[in-house]
Design a protein around this motif. Structure first.
Motif, short mmCIF file in Angstrom:
data_model
loop_
_atom_site.label_atom_id
_atom_site.label_comp_id
_atom_site.label_asym_id
_atom_site.label_seq_id
_atom_site.Cartn_x
_atom_site.Cartn_y
_atom_site.Cartn_z
N THR A 386 73.08 17.82 119.95
CA THR A 386 72.90 18.53 118.69
C THR A 386 72.98 20.04 118.90
OG1 THR A 386 71.50 16.73 117.87
CG2 THR A 386 71.35 18.85 116.73
N LEU A 387 72.35 20.51 119.98
CA LEU A 387 72.39 21.94 120.28
C LEU A 387 73.81 22.40 120.58
CD1 LEU A 387 69.19 22.31 122.49
CD2 LEU A 387 69.53 23.17 120.18
N GLN A 388 74.58 21.56 121.29
CA GLN A 388 75.96 21.93 121.61
C GLN A 388 76.80 22.04 120.35
OE1 GLN A 388 75.27 22.97 124.89
NE2 GLN A 388 77.43 22.48 125.03
N ARG A 389 76.56 21.16 119.39
CA ARG A 389 77.34 21.18 118.14
C ARG A 389 76.88 22.29 117.21
NH1 ARG A 389 76.28 15.55 118.14
NH2 ARG A 389 74.86 15.87 116.37
N ARG A 390 75.64 22.71 117.34
CA ARG A 390 75.07 23.65 116.36
C ARG A 390 75.09 25.11 116.83
NH1 ARG A 390 76.12 20.05 114.02
NH2 ARG A 390 74.92 18.61 112.75
N LYS A 391 75.78 25.41 117.94
CA LYS A 391 75.78 26.77 118.44
C LYS A 391 76.32 27.77 117.43
CE LYS A 391 75.72 26.05 123.42
NZ LYS A 391 76.44 26.25 124.71
N HIS A 392 77.28 27.35 116.66
CA HIS A 392 77.90 28.23 115.67
C HIS A 392 77.65 27.73 114.26
CE1 HIS A 392 79.86 30.12 119.08
NE2 HIS A 392 80.33 28.93 119.46
N ASN A 393 76.54 27.01 114.10
CA ASN A 393 76.22 26.44 112.79
C ASN A 393 74.80 26.85 112.42
OD1 ASN A 393 75.78 24.87 110.53
ND2 ASN A 393 76.91 23.12 111.35
N LEU A 394 74.59 27.30 111.20
CA LEU A 394 73.27 27.77 110.78
C LEU A 394 72.41 26.66 110.20
CD1 LEU A 394 74.21 31.19 109.14
CD2 LEU A 394 73.27 30.75 111.42
N SER A 395 72.91 25.42 110.22
CA SER A 395 72.14 24.31 109.68
C SER A 395 70.94 24.04 110.58
CB SER A 395 73.02 23.06 109.58
OG SER A 395 72.27 21.98 109.08
N TYR A 396 69.78 23.85 109.96
CA TYR A 396 68.54 23.66 110.73
C TYR A 396 68.34 22.18 111.06
CZ TYR A 396 67.17 28.46 109.66
OH TYR A 396 67.12 29.81 109.57
N SER A 397 67.72 21.95 112.20
CA SER A 397 67.28 20.62 112.61
C SER A 397 65.84 20.76 113.08
CB SER A 397 68.16 20.06 113.73
OG SER A 397 69.50 19.90 113.30
N SER A 398 65.23 19.61 113.38
CA SER A 398 63.81 19.66 113.75
C SER A 398 63.46 18.55 114.72
CB SER A 398 62.94 19.55 112.49
OG SER A 398 61.56 19.50 112.84
N VAL A 399 62.48 18.82 115.58
CA VAL A 399 61.88 17.82 116.44
C VAL A 399 60.42 17.70 116.06
CG1 VAL A 399 61.21 17.22 118.79
CG2 VAL A 399 63.47 18.15 118.35
N MET A 443 58.19 8.56 123.33
CA MET A 443 58.24 9.48 124.45
C MET A 443 57.42 9.00 125.63
SD MET A 443 60.23 11.67 123.13
CE MET A 443 60.18 13.19 124.07
N GLY A 444 56.54 8.01 125.41
CA GLY A 444 55.69 7.51 126.47
C GLY A 444 54.26 7.42 126.00
N GLY A 445 53.51 6.44 126.53
CA GLY A 445 52.13 6.29 126.11
C GLY A 445 52.05 6.04 124.62
N ASP A 446 51.22 6.85 123.94
CA ASP A 446 51.08 6.71 122.49
C ASP A 446 51.80 7.86 121.77
OD1 ASP A 446 49.39 8.67 123.42
OD2 ASP A 446 47.86 8.31 121.90
N GLU A 447 52.76 8.47 122.44
CA GLU A 447 53.47 9.61 121.87
C GLU A 447 54.86 9.20 121.40
OE1 GLU A 447 53.22 14.10 123.19
OE2 GLU A 447 54.78 13.08 124.35
N PHE A 448 55.17 9.57 120.17
CA PHE A 448 56.47 9.30 119.57
C PHE A 448 57.11 10.63 119.17
CE2 PHE A 448 53.94 5.55 119.04
CZ PHE A 448 54.80 4.49 119.22
N ALA A 449 58.39 10.57 118.89
CA ALA A 449 59.09 11.79 118.48
C ALA A 449 60.18 11.43 117.48
CB ALA A 449 59.69 12.51 119.69
N PHE A 450 60.50 12.41 116.64
CA PHE A 450 61.55 12.27 115.64
C PHE A 450 62.49 13.46 115.78
CE2 PHE A 450 57.59 10.57 114.08
CZ PHE A 450 57.92 9.31 113.59
N LEU A 451 63.79 13.18 115.81
CA LEU A 451 64.80 14.24 115.80
C LEU A 451 65.49 14.19 114.44
CD1 LEU A 451 66.55 16.44 117.05
CD2 LEU A 451 67.99 14.65 118.06
N LEU A 452 65.27 15.21 113.63
CA LEU A 452 65.84 15.29 112.29
C LEU A 452 67.02 16.26 112.35
CD1 LEU A 452 62.63 14.77 112.07
CD2 LEU A 452 62.96 15.20 109.65
#
Length: 804
Positions: A386-399, A443-452
């Motif tokens: 996502t970072l590679q594609r967004r280098k020249h893009n102002l669209s926001y993403s989130s973790v 992500m491990g244990g009781d930790e989860f993550a979302f990539l939006l």
């Protein structure tokens, strides 16, 4: 000549010897003939000289007398010799005096042939003169008959020629016969032996051959042939063995083998290939490979096949169509030349299991085995993309990072199996909220993550969108979860970071989300925090704390301080062991700071074990020194995580036996929150502890969420009222009511009550008024190291002197 040379060796030798003998005989006879001609010409010259000498004088006299008759008579006598063809006599003036010509002879020799061989026999001239009186009478001319002379020479040498030819032919025949018996016949025997000998048989010849030719060239030839024959047999055996091996290896090879001819048509198929392709060899022979491929794979494979170079092996993967099932195969292609013919070998391996294994390995590498969600590595890779594609893009993403509150307590109390089921339940429930542009990972244990991904280019709207998403996640987590036979209530803390592609690496973004999550936990859990740059310092401090805590645990850098506990008669009834940690850089660090961290990073069990061992060791020392009464209790805090460990009870028994401390001197303090997870399991362990004689207290009572109805079934000896209620006892009617209620309830249940945080005399007096008779706090004494504790609070009267 070609026919002659195609005959047997004897016939060739005989014909060639005879021809050579004839040629040599003819050459020899020709040489003899020419020598004879030369000799005969000399003899003819002598004969003519003698003949002319006889008639010279008579003819001279006849010319002198002009006697033509006599002269004619003389020359006619010369013609009686067949070797003379013509005679002339001329007088001194050169006029013809007389002449005579012989009759033509019937001879087989031609004039031209005679002229060729007797070319130097032209004529014989003799001058006619008289000696007395001296007179030059004229001249005599005699022409020889060359045909007759040559015919006589030829007939004379013809017999010699015939004789020599017969002799040479006879000699050649004899030589051929001898050669036949000496060479040809033995060679024939040798060749017959070679032609009739079978594989692995010796060359057998007549005994006479060995006797006659043992030491000659034929014997050596036979020895050489025998050696070569043995080598040939050996080579043939090796070749047959190699051929058998090759056929066996081809037939029994685990990989399929297909051989293509120069036109890329199938010429050989082994058993493994038949089994793999579910087709018989006869159905594949002379066919094309395209019948084995899927339409999509044949085009690329045919290009590779057609461009394959000789002695340049190549390994490729393609797809075969086997009974309407796609079969992934790996093919080793090799093209080579044998006897000016080009062949292509295909070594075919079924890689369907390997592909499945690779997919399984990929799944293991990128998916969590418990929840079947993508794992940390998968999310990190997607974030990097996502970072590679967004280098020249102002669209926001989130973790967004999510951590389940109190999961470790649930996991330790109810068991890992129930914990895993809870994780699966959470994953399944939250997956229904995931949209196409969201990646949900564990992500491990009781930790989860979302990539939006691609949330828009307006940051304020993106923040609102993330907050809405987080609220839906938190609401879903708050719903009752079914884990095994248990109904579990959980909450979740979440932290998020927003990025547009220019923030740096994926590691930085993940660290920001983790920092935000940590801030959410600090805020009381079941909440959400969005990353701000100032949070990083807090996160770094947390990491520094974890590092220092690991170091302190490894090298046992903690200390135990002891705070006295007293009754309403100012008597010492025991002490509470309180852990202290003095860092080299920061000095003393409050347990309120590092104990929660130790619980989160899994060090609390090791630390708790050390506290129990150190406290019991100190009690044992004081008992031996007479500085500790058997009626006093050493209060030791036990973490819920440590208490729920399966090995806690055996460890407690082992420590009591190790230090030889009476169980009645030990009071274990547990929190009421621990009872929420699995009351039945906790009750069983508490009864086992009571059976040892160890006392049990509930610490910080009133701050938890347990039902008061459970108290009647708990084998506890004392309730410790939390200092937060005692501190405002004199000013807050609600806190006073709570303290009254706890004391009344404990009295009804026959349970002692100890008030924590007693810091002033008015607090002490008020607690006595409402019938609370056991105390702990700064009014009675601060926590002190062992020696100072004894010096300050233990003396002969065992009476505590309050510090004013």
């Amino acid at each position: 000549m070609g026919v002659v040379l195609s005959k047997s060796l004897f016939i060739k030798q005989a014909i060639l010897t005879l021809a050579l003998a004839i040629v040599l005989s003819l050459v020899s006879s020709s040489i003899q003939f020419f020598d004879g001609v030369r000799y005969q010409k000399k003899q003819i010259d002598r004969d003519f000289d003698e003949l002319l000498a006889v008639v010279e004088k008579p003819l001279s006299e006849a010319v002198f007398r002009l006697d033509t008759s006599f002269a004619q008579q003389q020359i006619d006598s010369l013609l009686l010799s067949p070797s003379i063809a013509h005679v002339e006599v001329r007088d001194e003036s050169g006029a013809l005096f007389v002449e005579a010509t012989a009759d033509a002879l019937d001879l087989s020799v031609s004039q031209s042939l005679a002229d060729y061989f007797l070319s130097d026999l032209q004529s014989y001239n003799r001058d006619l003169r008289l000696e007395a009186p001296a007179f030059q009478a004229g001249s005599l001319l005699v022409l020889p008959e060359k045909r007759y002379l040559f015919d006589r020479i030829f007939k004379e040498h013809l017999s010699i020629l015939i004789y020599n030819l017969f002799k040479d032919v006879l000699l050649a025949s004899l030589i051929s016969l001898v050669f036949y018996f000496l060479v040809t016949y033995p060679l024939k025997c040798l060749t017959d032996s070679l032609s009739t000998a079978g594989h692995n048989e010796k060359l057998l010849l007549p005994k006479s051959f060995y006797r006659r030719h043992r030491s000659d060239e034929l014997g050596h030839l036979h020895s050489t042939f025998s050696l070569l024959w043995n080598k040939l047999n050996t080579a043939l055996s090796d070749l047959e063995r190699s051929d058998s091996h090759t056929k066996a290896m081809i037939e029994h090879a685990a990989d399929g083998i297909i051989l293509l001819d120069e036109d890329n048509k199938i010429s050989l198929v082994n058993t493994a290939a038949e089994y793999m392709l579910k087709m018989k060899s006869s159905d594949l022979q002379s066919g094309s490979l395209d019948v084995l491929h899927t339409p999509s794979s044949w085009l690329s494979f045919s290009r590779v096949l057609n461009s394959l170079q000789v002695n340049s092996p190549l390994t490729i993967e393609t797809i075969y169509q086997v009974q309407n099932i796609e079969l992934p195969v790996e093919i080793r292609l090799a093209r080579y030349k044998i006897q000016d013919k080009t062949e292509t070998l295909l070594l075919i391996r079924d890689v369907s299991e390997r592909k499945e294994t690779e997919e399984h390995i990929h799944h293991l590498a990128y998916y969590d085995p418990i929840t079947n969600l993508p794992n940390r590595q998968y999310l990190a890779d997607k974030l990097h993309e996502t970072l590679q594609r967004r280098k020249h893009n102002l669209s926001y993403s989130s973790v967004v990072f999510m951590d389940l509150d109190r999961f470790k307590t649930i996991n330790d109390s109810l068991g890992h199996n129930v914990g895993d089921q809870l994780l699966c339940c959470v994953a399944s429930q939250l997956s229904s909220l995931i949209e196409e542009n969201i990646i949900f990972a564990r992500m491990g244990g009781d930790e989860f993550a979302f990539l939006l991904i691609d949330l828009g280019d307006n940051k304020e709207r993106v923040e609102k969108s993330i907050k809405g998403f987080v609220e839906s996640i938190m609401y879903a987590c708050q719903q009752v979860k079914k884990a095994g036979h248990h109904e579990v209530h959980i909450t979740a803390s979440l932290g998020a970071t927003i990025f547009a592609g220019n923030e740096g690496s994926a590691e930085i973004i993940l660290k920001q989300a983790d920092t935000a999550l940590y801030r959410a936990k600090e805020s009381g859990r079941n909440t959400f925090a969005l990353y701000k740059s100032e949070m990083q310092a807090v996160s770094d401090a947390r990491l520094e704390m974890e590092k220092a805590l690991h170091h302190a645990t490894e090298f046992k850098l903690f200390e135990l301080y002891y705070q006295p506990q007293t009754n309403d008669k100012d008597e010492l009834i025991g002490a509470e062991a309180l852990i202290r940690w003095k860092d080299e850089k920061k000095g003393f660090i409050s347990p309120a700071e590092f104990i929660p961290v130790a619980e989160e990073i899994g060090l609390i069990v090791e630390i708790g074990h050390w506290v129990l061992n150190e406290a019991l060791s100190q009690v044992a020392t004081w008992l031996k020194e007479g500085k500790w009464h058997l009626s006093w209790r050493m209060s030791i805090n036990v973490s819920p995580i440590q208490f729920q460990q399966a090995g806690f009870l055996p460890m407690l028994k082992a420590q009591l036996e190790k230090h030889d401390v009476p169980a009645s001197c030990v009071d274990l303090e547990i929190t009421e929150n621990m009872l929420l997870n699995d009351l039945a399991s906790c009750l069983e362990k508490m009864n086992a502890i009571k059976a040892l004689g160890v006392h049990l207290s509930i610490d910080d009572f009133g701050t938890g969420y347990s039902s008061l109805k459970y108290l009647k079934s708990l084998p506890i000896d004392r309730l410790k009222i939390d200092q937060s209620f005692v501190r405002d006892l004199l000013t807050d009617k609600s806190d006073e009511a709570i303290v009254h209620a706890v004391i009344a309830m404990a009295k009804a249940l026959n349970i002692n009550v100890l008030a924590e945080g007693v810091e002033t005399l008015p607090h002490y007096d008020r607690l006595r008024e409402i019938h609370c008779f056991y105390y702990q706090g700064y009014y009675f004494g601060h926590p002190l190291p062992p020696d100072e504790f004894i010096a300050a609070f233990v003396h002969d009267s065992a009476t505590l002197k309050p510090s004013l």
